[in-house]
Design a protein around this motif. Structure first.
Motif, PDB file in Angstrom:
ATOM      1  N   TYR A  57       0.856  -1.184   0.000  1.00 33.37           N
ATOM      2  CA  TYR A  57       0.000   0.000   0.000  1.00 33.37           C
ATOM      3  C   TYR A  57       0.894   1.237   0.000  1.00 33.37           C
ATOM      4  O   TYR A  57       1.712   1.424   0.910  1.00 33.37           O
ATOM      5  N   VAL A  58       0.720   2.094  -1.015  1.00 33.98           N
ATOM      6  CA  VAL A  58       1.595   3.258  -1.192  1.00 33.98           C
ATOM      7  C   VAL A  58       0.740   4.521  -1.282  1.00 33.98           C
ATOM      8  O   VAL A  58      -0.258   4.558  -2.022  1.00 33.98           O
ATOM      9  N   HIS A  59       1.161   5.564  -0.568  1.00 34.11           N
ATOM     10  CA  HIS A  59       0.420   6.823  -0.577  1.00 34.11           C
ATOM     11  C   HIS A  59       0.436   7.452  -1.973  1.00 34.11           C
ATOM     12  O   HIS A  59       1.398   7.323  -2.735  1.00 34.11           O
ATOM     13  N   ASP A  60      -0.656   8.154  -2.278  1.00 27.90           N
ATOM     14  CA  ASP A  60      -0.826   8.817  -3.577  1.00 27.90           C
ATOM     15  C   ASP A  60       0.424   9.577  -4.017  1.00 27.90           C
ATOM     16  O   ASP A  60       0.840   9.526  -5.168  1.00 27.90           O
ATOM     17  N   SER A  61       1.000  10.319  -3.081  1.00 31.95           N
ATOM     18  CA  SER A  61       2.105  11.213  -3.421  1.00 31.95           C
ATOM     19  C   SER A  61       3.355  10.463  -3.866  1.00 31.95           C
ATOM     20  O   SER A  61       4.223  11.037  -4.526  1.00 31.95           O
ATOM     21  N   LEU A  62       3.462   9.199  -3.508  1.00 34.40           N
ATOM     22  CA  LEU A  62       4.647   8.399  -3.840  1.00 34.40           C
ATOM     23  C   LEU A  62       4.343   7.260  -4.802  1.00 34.40           C
ATOM     24  O   LEU A  62       5.258   6.530  -5.203  1.00 34.40           O
ATOM     25  N   VAL A  69       5.075  -7.323 -11.362  1.00 35.46           N
ATOM     26  CA  VAL A  69       4.581  -6.196 -10.573  1.00 35.46           C
ATOM     27  C   VAL A  69       3.292  -5.694 -11.216  1.00 35.46           C
ATOM     28  O   VAL A  69       3.233  -5.488 -12.435  1.00 35.46           O
ATOM     29  N   VAL A  70       2.261  -5.488 -10.392  1.00 41.48           N
ATOM     30  CA  VAL A  70       0.940  -5.070 -10.881  1.00 41.48           C
ATOM     31  C   VAL A  70       0.551  -3.769 -10.192  1.00 41.48           C
ATOM     32  O   VAL A  70       0.554  -3.687  -8.960  1.00 41.48           O
ATOM     33  N   ARG A  71       0.220  -2.764 -10.962  1.00 42.10           N
ATOM     34  CA  ARG A  71      -0.251  -1.498 -10.405  1.00 42.10           C
ATOM     35  C   ARG A  71      -1.713  -1.266 -10.777  1.00 42.10           C
ATOM     36  O   ARG A  71      -2.306  -2.030 -11.542  1.00 42.10           O
ATOM     37  N   ASP A  72      -2.281  -0.194 -10.229  1.00 43.28           N
ATOM     38  CA  ASP A  72      -3.673   0.183 -10.495  1.00 43.28           C
ATOM     39  C   ASP A  72      -4.625  -0.972 -10.201  1.00 43.28           C
ATOM     40  O   ASP A  72      -5.534  -1.280 -10.967  1.00 43.28           O
ATOM     41  N   VAL A  73      -4.381  -1.620  -9.057  1.00 48.82           N
ATOM     42  CA  VAL A  73      -5.188  -2.757  -8.624  1.00 48.82           C
ATOM     43  C   VAL A  73      -5.780  -2.406  -7.269  1.00 48.82           C
ATOM     44  O   VAL A  73      -5.221  -1.587  -6.532  1.00 48.82           O
ATOM     45  N   SER A  74      -6.913  -2.999  -6.937  1.00 47.05           N
ATOM     46  CA  SER A  74      -7.639  -2.615  -5.727  1.00 47.05           C
ATOM     47  C   SER A  74      -7.965  -3.815  -4.861  1.00 47.05           C
ATOM     48  O   SER A  74      -7.993  -4.962  -5.333  1.00 47.05           O
ATOM     49  N   ASP A  75      -8.232  -3.528  -3.602  1.00 38.72           N
ATOM     50  CA  ASP A  75      -8.755  -4.565  -2.712  1.00 38.72           C
ATOM     51  C   ASP A  75     -10.040  -5.124  -3.310  1.00 38.72           C
ATOM     52  O   ASP A  75     -10.807  -4.411  -3.949  1.00 38.72           O
ATOM     53  N   GLY A  76     -10.275  -6.408  -3.070  1.00 38.35           N
ATOM     54  CA  GLY A  76     -11.444  -7.073  -3.646  1.00 38.35           C
ATOM     55  C   GLY A  76     -11.071  -7.980  -4.789  1.00 38.35           C
ATOM     56  O   GLY A  76     -11.830  -8.880  -5.142  1.00 38.35           O
ATOM     57  N   SER A  77      -9.891  -7.770  -5.374  1.00 38.27           N
ATOM     58  CA  SER A  77      -9.442  -8.657  -6.434  1.00 38.27           C
ATOM     59  C   SER A  77      -8.647  -9.799  -5.823  1.00 38.27           C
ATOM     60  O   SER A  77      -7.971  -9.630  -4.802  1.00 38.27           O
ATOM     61  N   PRO A  78      -8.734 -11.007  -6.403  1.00 38.08           N
ATOM     62  CA  PRO A  78      -8.017 -12.164  -5.835  1.00 38.08           C
ATOM     63  C   PRO A  78      -6.526 -11.922  -5.674  1.00 38.08           C
ATOM     64  O   PRO A  78      -5.916 -12.418  -4.729  1.00 38.08           O
ATOM     65  N   ILE A  79      -5.925 -11.150  -6.575  1.00 38.89           N
ATOM     66  CA  ILE A  79      -4.482 -10.945  -6.514  1.00 38.89           C
ATOM     67  C   ILE A  79      -4.081 -10.121  -5.290  1.00 38.89           C
ATOM     68  O   ILE A  79      -2.926 -10.156  -4.837  1.00 38.89           O
ATOM     69  N   VAL A  80      -5.045  -9.383  -4.724  1.00 40.07           N
ATOM     70  CA  VAL A  80      -4.792  -8.611  -3.506  1.00 40.07           C
ATOM     71  C   VAL A  80      -5.286  -9.367  -2.272  1.00 40.07           C
ATOM     72  O   VAL A  80      -4.595  -9.429  -1.249  1.00 40.07           O
ATOM     73  N   GLU A 115      -6.003 -12.613  -1.804  1.00 44.34           N
ATOM     74  CA  GLU A 115      -5.544 -13.976  -1.593  1.00 44.34           C
ATOM     75  C   GLU A 115      -4.014 -14.031  -1.652  1.00 44.34           C
ATOM     76  O   GLU A 115      -3.362 -13.028  -1.937  1.00 44.34           O
ATOM     77  N   GLU A 116      -3.465 -15.198  -1.389  1.00 42.55           N
ATOM     78  CA  GLU A 116      -2.014 -15.364  -1.319  1.00 42.55           C
ATOM     79  C   GLU A 116      -1.516 -16.168  -2.523  1.00 42.55           C
ATOM     80  O   GLU A 116      -1.653 -17.386  -2.558  1.00 42.55           O
ATOM     81  N   PRO A 117      -0.896 -15.502  -3.499  1.00 43.80           N
ATOM     82  CA  PRO A 117      -0.386 -16.245  -4.658  1.00 43.80           C
ATOM     83  C   PRO A 117       0.751 -17.202  -4.309  1.00 43.80           C
ATOM     84  O   PRO A 117       0.917 -18.225  -4.936  1.00 43.80           O
ATOM     85  N   PHE A 118       1.536 -16.856  -3.300  1.00 48.24           N
ATOM     86  CA  PHE A 118       2.713 -17.634  -2.906  1.00 48.24           C
ATOM     87  C   PHE A 118       3.637 -17.854  -4.102  1.00 48.24           C
ATOM     88  O   PHE A 118       4.056 -18.966  -4.430  1.00 48.24           O
ATOM     89  N   GLY A 119       3.924 -16.741  -4.745  1.00 45.84           N
ATOM     90  CA  GLY A 119       4.789 -16.751  -5.914  1.00 45.84           C
ATOM     91  C   GLY A 119       5.251 -15.340  -6.207  1.00 45.84           C
ATOM     92  O   GLY A 119       4.920 -14.391  -5.475  1.00 45.84           O
ATOM     93  N   PRO A 120       5.990 -15.152  -7.290  1.00 46.10           N
ATOM     94  CA  PRO A 120       6.626 -13.851  -7.559  1.00 46.10           C
ATOM     95  C   PRO A 120       5.709 -12.832  -8.223  1.00 46.10           C
ATOM     96  O   PRO A 120       5.950 -12.371  -9.340  1.00 46.10           O
ATOM     97  N   ILE A 121       4.623 -12.461  -7.523  1.00 44.39           N
ATOM     98  CA  ILE A 121       3.678 -11.462  -8.021  1.00 44.39           C
ATOM     99  C   ILE A 121       3.415 -10.457  -6.907  1.00 44.39           C
ATOM    100  O   ILE A 121       3.011 -10.840  -5.800  1.00 44.39           O
ATOM    101  N   LEU A 122       3.628  -9.170  -7.170  1.00 45.81           N
ATOM    102  CA  LEU A 122       3.403  -8.134  -6.167  1.00 45.81           C
ATOM    103  C   LEU A 122       2.403  -7.112  -6.669  1.00 45.81           C
ATOM    104  O   LEU A 122       2.673  -6.392  -7.636  1.00 45.81           O
ATOM    105  N   PRO A 123       1.236  -6.997  -6.017  1.00 50.17           N
ATOM    106  CA  PRO A 123       0.306  -5.917  -6.334  1.00 50.17           C
ATOM    107  C   PRO A 123       0.645  -4.661  -5.538  1.00 50.17           C
ATOM    108  O   PRO A 123       0.948  -4.736  -4.340  1.00 50.17           O
ATOM    109  N   ILE A 124       0.620  -3.515  -6.189  1.00 50.08           N
ATOM    110  CA  ILE A 124       0.867  -2.236  -5.522  1.00 50.08           C
ATOM    111  C   ILE A 124      -0.439  -1.451  -5.529  1.00 50.08           C
ATOM    112  O   ILE A 124      -0.986  -1.139  -6.597  1.00 50.08           O
ATOM    113  N   ILE A 125      -0.948  -1.138  -4.332  1.00 50.09           N
ATOM    114  CA  ILE A 125      -2.271  -0.547  -4.174  1.00 50.09           C
ATOM    115  C   ILE A 125      -2.128   0.899  -3.705  1.00 50.09           C
ATOM    116  O   ILE A 125      -1.360   1.192  -2.792  1.00 50.09           O
TER     117      ILE A 125
END
Length: 471
Positions: A281-286, A356-367, A369-379
């Motif tokens: 989770y990253v603040h808007d400004s950053l 790396v996945v951006r522009d993703v929100s809570d409510g999606s499985p990638i956020v 749930e636990e992929p347990f692999g090399p995938i990082l969502p940035i919210i």
């Protein structure tokens, strides 16, 4: 063929299990597949040795644990090579697990002793609190960090005076079995027993009437089954289960400074650790700057077989998990914008690029749930209070972290997270001296620290009436 350690003897067993190289997808050797008879003999050996082991002085048990650690150090080159072969990870990561994590837990618990505590002392009575070993412990170990996690269970179990039966993961049994062969030279017969095999062996161990406690690290789904199976015999259970660790980057954070650390803690072991960063989770400004920094690091990373000197990250360890990661990769393409990785190339093995996945929100499985692999969502978030609420909304609560320049503010935010462990400007900083608890559906119980010794001990009060008091 590698052999199991049962009652001080090295046993081949009556059936075998293929071991798959995750870098090729092909079997390269076989190990014993423990059957009901193997489990029975291992538990019986541990039960038979328990009275003698539980009565020896704690310092003598500590000497054995130190000898076990020394065997690891003396044979580190061979053990690390085996771990690279069965996990596909780079050599540096294998060395970290074996030479640092595994040995540090054995040596730490070798130095711990628990003594009776005086609770009440007056004219009428003396009351003492004692902690006594339980008996036979069953330990079920996962595939992602097989040696570290095995040692983190063996060390407190033995230090407390219990004997143990370890069941390895079906896909990463080799290094553990070799450790059993080495430990047979320094551990009294029956104190440590190591079985390889499929899930049936684990189920037999959990249900066994002579096993007093089960300690398990793995999925939440399997943890529920273990609780149900342990219920008829009212076994004690420690469960360290799934995680979906959130990291919150505060508005005052320095992106250039923290991005490499966040990247490292998100993709450590290709994301195959229960307590690495799974949601950022990253603040808007950053937000844009952080996305760019993490994506750049991911795009430049080398994913290759661990035997390749250039490898920084290895494959997903097994086919079943690989298929799950591919599913989440497809979900990521729908839920957000992939800015690094995302495309799996054809070829042998279970390789997935750091994604790396951006522009993703809570409510999606990638956020959620636990992929347990090399995938990082940035919210993205705009209000810190809201970020805390979203981080705590998960049913998992294993670890979490807060990143910022003002340590007092970052620590105050960290205190509001519900996970068992919370780190500030770091993540997954494991240390045998520090308790590692689990909350919510990430399990219960604790490992690490003196607190991690107590679950292997039973409480007993001794209440003595002084002369002339008894009616």
């Amino acid at each position: 063929m590698a052999r199991m350690l049962i009652g001080g003897e090295l046993v081949e067993g009556s059936r075998t299990l293929d071991v798959i190289d995750p870098c090729t997808g092909a079997a390269f050797t076989q190990v014993p597949d423990a059957d009901e008879g193997d489990v029975e003999r291992a538990v019986a050996a541990a039960k038979a040795e328990y009275p003698a082991w539980s009565r020896i002085a704690p310092e003598s048990r500590g000497q054995v644990l130190r000898a076990m650690a020394a065997k690891i150090t003396e044979n580190a080159e061979e053990l690390c090579a085996l771990l690279v072969q069965e996990t596909g990870r780079p050599m540096a990561l294998a060395q970290f697990e074996i030479l640092h994590l595994a040995t540090s837990y054995l040596n730490y618990y070798a130095g711990l002793e628990v003594h009776p505590e005086l609770i009440v002392e007056d004219d009428t009575r003396r009351v003492e609190l004692h902690r006594k070993p339980l008996g036979v412990v069953g330990a079920i170990v996962p595939w992602n960090a097989p040696i570290y996690i095995a040692c983190s269970k063996i060390a407190p179990a033995l230090a407390a005076g219990n004997t143990i039966v370890v069941k390895t993961a079906p896909t990463t049994p080799l290094t553990s079995l070799r450790l059993g062969e080495l430990w047979a030279e320094v551990v009294p017969a029956g104190v440590v027993n190591i079985l390889s095999g499929g899930n049936d062996a684990g189920a037999l161990l959990v249900a066994h009437k002579d096993v007093a406690k089960i300690t398990f690290t793995g999925s939440t789904e399997t943890g529920r089954k273990i609780m149900a199976s342990a219920a008829p015999t009212l076994k004690r259970v420690t469960l360290e289960l799934g995680g979906n660790d959130a990291a919150i980057v505060l508005p005052d954070a320095d992106v250039a400074t923290i991005a490499p650390a966040i990247f490292a803690f998100a993709f450590f072991n290709s994301g195959q650790v229960c307590a690495v960063i799974k949601r950022l989770y990253v603040h808007d400004s950053l937000y844009d700057a952080m996305c760019e920094a993490i994506a750049g690091l991911a795009a430049s990373a080398t994913v290759a077989p661990g035997s390749d000197a250039a490898a920084e990250f290895g494959p997903v360890q097994n086919k079943a998990q690989y298929q799950k990661v591919l599913h989440y990769l497809a979900e990521a393409k729908v839920a957000g914008k992939i800015i690094a990785g995302g495309e799996v190339t054809e070829g042998p093995g279970y390789f997935v690029p750091l994604t790396v996945v951006r522009d993703v929100s809570d409510g999606s499985p990638i956020v959620d749930e636990e992929p347990f692999g090399p995938i990082l969502p940035i919210i993205r978030y705009s209000d810190v209070d809201d970020a805390v609420v979203r981080a705590n909304a998960s049913p998992f609560a294993l670890g979490g972290s807060v990143w910022g320049s003002d340590l007092a503010k970052a620590t105050a935010v960290a205190a509001r997270l519900e996970s068992g462990s919370v780190w500030v400007n770091q993540h997954c900083a494991l240390d045998p001296q520090v308790p590692f608890p689990a909350n919510k559906q990430s399990g219960f119980g604790v490992e690490g620290g003196i607190e991690g010794l107590y679950p292997y001990l039973a409480l007993q009060t001794i209440n003595v009436a002084k002369p002339g008091v008894a009616a």
